[in-house]
Design a protein around this motif. Structure first.
Motif, PDB file in Angstrom:
ATOM      1  N   LYS A  71      20.316  58.267  31.284  1.00  0.00           N
ATOM      2  CA  LYS A  71      19.793  58.377  32.647  1.00  0.00           C
ATOM      3  C   LYS A  71      20.384  57.335  33.610  1.00  0.00           C
ATOM      4  CE  LYS A  71      16.401  61.509  31.767  1.00  0.00           C
ATOM      5  NZ  LYS A  71      16.953  61.866  30.475  1.00  0.00           N
ATOM      6  N   GLN A  72      20.801  56.194  33.056  1.00  0.00           N
ATOM      7  CA  GLN A  72      21.294  55.117  33.923  1.00  0.00           C
ATOM      8  C   GLN A  72      22.687  55.398  34.498  1.00  0.00           C
ATOM      9  OE1 GLN A  72      19.359  53.306  31.100  1.00  0.00           O
ATOM     10  NE2 GLN A  72      17.873  53.690  32.705  1.00  0.00           N
ATOM     11  N   ALA A  73      23.435  56.262  33.800  1.00  0.00           N
ATOM     12  CA  ALA A  73      24.828  56.449  34.209  1.00  0.00           C
ATOM     13  C   ALA A  73      24.907  57.042  35.611  1.00  0.00           C
ATOM     14  CB  ALA A  73      25.527  57.357  33.214  1.00  0.00           C
ATOM     15  N   ASN A  74      25.975  56.692  36.319  1.00  0.00           N
ATOM     16  CA  ASN A  74      26.204  57.230  37.653  1.00  0.00           C
ATOM     17  C   ASN A  74      26.672  58.676  37.500  1.00  0.00           C
ATOM     18  OD1 ASN A  74      27.189  57.956  40.116  1.00  0.00           O
ATOM     19  ND2 ASN A  74      28.495  56.154  40.390  1.00  0.00           N
ATOM     20  N   ASN A  75      25.882  59.623  37.985  1.00  0.00           N
ATOM     21  CA  ASN A  75      26.265  61.026  37.753  1.00  0.00           C
ATOM     22  C   ASN A  75      26.897  61.693  38.979  1.00  0.00           C
ATOM     23  OD1 ASN A  75      24.054  61.394  39.332  1.00  0.00           O
ATOM     24  ND2 ASN A  75      23.094  62.946  38.037  1.00  0.00           N
ATOM     25  N   ARG A  76      27.401  60.879  39.896  1.00  0.00           N
ATOM     26  CA  ARG A  76      28.064  61.430  41.073  1.00  0.00           C
ATOM     27  C   ARG A  76      29.530  61.755  40.748  1.00  0.00           C
ATOM     28  NH1 ARG A  76      27.270  63.502  46.128  1.00  0.00           N
ATOM     29  NH2 ARG A  76      28.351  62.437  47.802  1.00  0.00           N
ATOM     30  N   VAL A  77      29.914  63.023  40.898  1.00  0.00           N
ATOM     31  CA  VAL A  77      31.307  63.413  40.631  1.00  0.00           C
ATOM     32  C   VAL A  77      31.941  63.965  41.897  1.00  0.00           C
ATOM     33  CG1 VAL A  77      32.833  64.656  39.061  1.00  0.00           C
ATOM     34  CG2 VAL A  77      30.433  64.445  38.502  1.00  0.00           C
ATOM     35  N   VAL A  78      33.094  63.453  42.262  1.00  0.00           N
ATOM     36  CA  VAL A  78      33.839  64.025  43.378  1.00  0.00           C
ATOM     37  C   VAL A  78      34.946  64.893  42.788  1.00  0.00           C
ATOM     38  CG1 VAL A  78      35.320  63.536  45.358  1.00  0.00           C
ATOM     39  CG2 VAL A  78      33.350  62.070  44.898  1.00  0.00           C
ATOM     40  N   ILE A  79      34.999  66.154  43.206  1.00  0.00           N
ATOM     41  CA  ILE A  79      36.050  67.038  42.701  1.00  0.00           C
ATOM     42  C   ILE A  79      36.926  67.478  43.871  1.00  0.00           C
ATOM     43  CG2 ILE A  79      36.548  69.073  41.288  1.00  0.00           C
ATOM     44  CD1 ILE A  79      33.758  68.847  40.127  1.00  0.00           C
ATOM     45  N   ASP A  80      38.201  67.142  43.789  1.00  0.00           N
ATOM     46  CA  ASP A  80      39.179  67.418  44.842  1.00  0.00           C
ATOM     47  C   ASP A  80      39.955  68.652  44.395  1.00  0.00           C
ATOM     48  OD1 ASP A  80      41.812  67.361  46.056  1.00  0.00           O
ATOM     49  OD2 ASP A  80      41.538  65.244  46.557  1.00  0.00           O
ATOM     50  N   TYR A  81      39.755  69.773  45.069  1.00  0.00           N
ATOM     51  CA  TYR A  81      40.480  70.977  44.636  1.00  0.00           C
ATOM     52  C   TYR A  81      40.806  71.926  45.782  1.00  0.00           C
ATOM     53  CZ  TYR A  81      35.969  73.591  44.578  1.00  0.00           C
ATOM     54  OH  TYR A  81      34.778  74.190  44.899  1.00  0.00           O
ATOM     55  N   SER A  82      41.650  72.889  45.484  1.00  0.00           N
ATOM     56  CA  SER A  82      42.185  73.882  46.415  1.00  0.00           C
ATOM     57  C   SER A  82      43.286  73.243  47.271  1.00  0.00           C
ATOM     58  CB  SER A  82      41.108  74.515  47.277  1.00  0.00           C
ATOM     59  OG  SER A  82      41.653  75.663  47.904  1.00  0.00           O
ATOM     60  N   ALA A  83      42.903  72.502  48.308  1.00  0.00           N
ATOM     61  CA  ALA A  83      43.829  71.674  49.085  1.00  0.00           C
ATOM     62  C   ALA A  83      45.124  72.345  49.532  1.00  0.00           C
ATOM     63  CB  ALA A  83      44.145  70.389  48.307  1.00  0.00           C
ATOM     64  N   PRO A  84      45.057  73.476  50.239  1.00  0.00           N
ATOM     65  CA  PRO A  84      46.282  74.068  50.787  1.00  0.00           C
ATOM     66  C   PRO A  84      46.746  73.264  52.010  1.00  0.00           C
ATOM     67  CG  PRO A  84      44.375  75.350  51.467  1.00  0.00           C
ATOM     68  CD  PRO A  84      43.860  74.262  50.578  1.00  0.00           C
TER      69      PRO A  84
END
Ligand code: ARG
Length: 652
Positions: free
Chosen positions: A176-189
């Motif tokens: 539970k303590q872990a930082n669960n924020r994920v940024v996903i960079d995709y598509s990007a035309p």
């Protein structure tokens, strides 16, 4: 404190029961508001409190059995050999049993001479130290010391019932303590350029990864890093202003932005005066002159419309936010200042470059000799922003494998600059191979142009309809059903073909192969799913299947193929959690394909609905246990497909 499995199962059951009662009471409560005879129901508010408490205590969902078996053996090793702090924990799936633990052999070597035992005895010692649990049924030690583990049938049976009563959920492994924020960079035309098959792959893979991450409880931010701030804008804007002088009041009627791009490029190459004006325009744009910004926004909007069309066709999540290179303009200024202060920039023929710790790698160009910034500068800024402002615990860049060196350099230099600590933030480049045409050459049109995605997808729609008609489905389905099937197959086949290959490899784009209903394809899976759904429909159950499953105390799995199917269903969690770690989506496709094969084997031998003669009258006998297995299979396939971004249909 970890809850024991028994306690967990009991709690899960209790919540399900409570929720049923709760729904009934809610209905009563609702009715009572229209009926003055009833006063408030005190039982209801008590139940609400109890239910909230229970929900807080448990998180329902499937567990990764492999992970749980590992944990159990990890405990056994610690208890049996507390002095061996680095003891190897080797647990894998097994061909001989369900799982196997191979730790006894290396452990026996680790033990000091006076305590040394043959592997077989070490294995028995481990077994003696296994904590009590409902998961493991039987353990058998092979002469060489391998421990063969079979699951407890009752655990399997309960878990399948839970899938049907509470739905398909997977319990995350992370604490539970872990930082669960994920940024996903995709598509990007890139603005004003054709969105190509590389962007298609990034879009399909990125969207699926984002769905999967959300499914396992991560807080996902989807970022579309469009190329909207390069030097090409000077040329585009200069041409726009000259061709449509009234651009400020009238939106320029540019129907084909690619043709417009080519026109500007031609002038840029052929007319020295124009070239000079283009450079000047870039400077004015970067200085954010109001008129230039207006023109720039118009160009971006035309591109954006095209991208949106592709996203709508593909059913890409609405949560994908556009945050192009221009978004980082001010941040790039700060990054340059920061790197300069940290004395990390080196002058090189007028440029300012930054070297990584890899002596063989080229440096990043942070400032060009004309003072402008580059792709490198913008990615240093994205990295810093995503950690400082977005507080990411993990960042995933879904970009073709050709950019692998760029990202390695960015990550290396980002660490050097102190933007993140790789021990606490996970920053990854999720790369993928190129798309080839059926001639095994780079995927292009006959005239050598980039393939237009809208046209490609449209072709998918046509081919999918043709396939359905070839199979005579137009005669079976209503026009609405046929349309839904056409869309599911068209988009599903394109996505699945991409996702079912190891992403590091190149793959051949072939509608013929994608639409084949015999192999590991979307069409095969969609058919398999509709077949299972129709078996369930044909059972004509008098009650909702979830309700029926709630009443079952135990699922009979006495037939070998029932049991095999049940165990395959439960592997779902293991597969999902593995992908959340290594980002290899093709393993989900293989799993789903295998599941539908195991289902066919089951269905071959196990009657779900049987016509029997009873006292001279023909009757239909429904085997509820097996229908529950069908339902669990269907739900897992549906969930799996939805994580891949593929819509399923009830009829096809
Ligand atoms: N627009 C770039 C391209 O088409 C991809 C950008 C990927 N994201 C990033 N942060 N560099 O190649």
């Amino acid at each position: 404190m970890e809850k024991s499995f028994d306690e967990q199962n009991l709690l899960e059951r209790k919540v399900t029961q409570l929720e049923t009662r709760f729904a009934q009471l809610d209905q009563l409560d609702h009715d009572s508001q229209h009926n003055t005879q009833f006063d408030a129901i005190p039982e209801l508010s008590d139940l609400r409190v109890e239910n909230t408490k229970l929900k807080y205590r448990i998180s329902t969902g499937m567990t990764s059995i492999l992970h749980s078996v590992k944990q159990l053996f990890g405990t056994a090793i610690r208890e049996a050999y507390p002095m061996l702090t680095n003891a190897p924990l080797l647990v894998t799936k097994s061909d001989h049993a369900d799982y196997q633990c191979n730790s006894a052999l290396p452990l026996s070597k680790y033990l000091s001479a006076e305590k040394r035992l043959p592997p077989r005895d070490v294995a028995n010692t481990l077994i003696a130290h296994l904590p009590p649990n409902p998961l493991i049924g039987d353990v058998v030690v092979a002469p060489q010391g391998f421990i063969n583990i079979t699951l407890n049938k009752e655990f399997v049976s309960n878990s399948i019932l839970n899938v049907v009563t509470t739905g398909v959920h997977v319990k995350p492994l992370s604490d539970k303590q872990a930082n669960n924020r994920v940024v996903i960079d995709y598509s990007a035309p890139n603005i004003a350029k054709e969105m190509h098959v590389g962007h298609l792959r990034s879009t399909i893979i990125g969207d699926a990864i984002a769905r999967l991450m959300e499914f396992v409880g991560m807080d996902v931010l989807r970022v579309n890093h469009v190329g909207d701030w390069g030097t090409q804008f000077g040329m585009l804007l200069a041409h726009l202003i000259e061709k449509y002088p009234d651009y400020k009041t009238n939106t320029p009627p540019i129907a084909d932005l690619q043709a417009f791009y080519k026109e500007s490029k031609k002038r840029f190459d052929d007319e020295p005066d124009f070239k000079a004006r283009a450079y000047n325009t870039t400077v004015r744009l970067q200085a954010k002159e109001a008129e230039m910004i207006t023109a720039w926004k118009q160009i971006c909007e035309i591109s954006r419309k095209e991208f949106r069309e592709v996203y709508n066709l593909l059913g890409v999540s609405q949560h994908l936010i556009e945050r192009g290179e221009s978004f980082y303009h001010e941040l790039m200024v700060e990054v340059v200042k920061d790197l300069e202060q940290k004395k990390l920039l080196i002058e090189d023929e007028g440029r300012k470059v930054m070297f990584s710790t890899d002596p063989s790698a080229p440096p990043l160009t942070i400032v060009k000799s004309d003072g402008g910034y580059t792709y490198d500068t913008s990615d240093m800024a994205t990295l810093r922003q995503r950690i400082h402002d977005e507080k990411a615990g993990r960042i995933i860049y879904v970009v073709d494998g050709g950019q692998s060196q760029h990202f390695q350099l960015i990550f290396n230099c980002g660490t050097l600059a102190g933007y993140y600590d790789p021990n606490t933030v996970r920053v990854e480049h999720l790369g993928f191979g190129v798309v080839l045409g059926e001639d095994k050459k780079k995927f292009k049109t006959r005239s050598g142009d980039t393939i237009r995605l809208r046209e490609l997808i449209r072709e998918g729609f046509e081919r999918s309809l043709a396939k359905l008609i070839e199979k005579g489905r137009d005669k079976e389905l209503t026009p609405e059903e046929l349309k839904a099937a056409q869309e599911a197959v068209a988009i599903g086949c394109i996505k699945y073909a991409d996702l079912s290959h190891d992403r590091n490899h190149e793959y051949v784009f072939s509608f013929d192969r994608m639409l084949d209903d015999r192999g590991n394809t979307a069409v095969y899976l969609l058919y398999a799913l509709t077949r299972i759904r129709s078996i369930i429909r044909n059972a004509n159950l008098s009650q909702d299947i979830t309700e029926m499953a709630k009443k079952e105390s135990k699922l009979d799995l006495s037939h070998a193929r029932e049991y095999k199917l049940a165990k395959q269903i439960l592997r779902f969690a293991e597969v999902i959690l593995q992908i959340a770690d290594d980002l290899y989506l093709h393993t989900l496709c293989s799993y789903l394909f295998e599941l539908s094969v195991v289902f066919s084997e089951f269905y071959d031998q196990c009657y779900c609905i049987e016509k029997v003669m009873e006292k001279g009258v023909q009757k239909v006998k429904v085997n509820i246990n097996r229908i529950i297995l069908c339902e669990a299979t269907a739900r897992v396939i549906e969930t799996g497909l939805s994580l891949l971004g593929i819509k399923s249909v009830n009829k096809m």
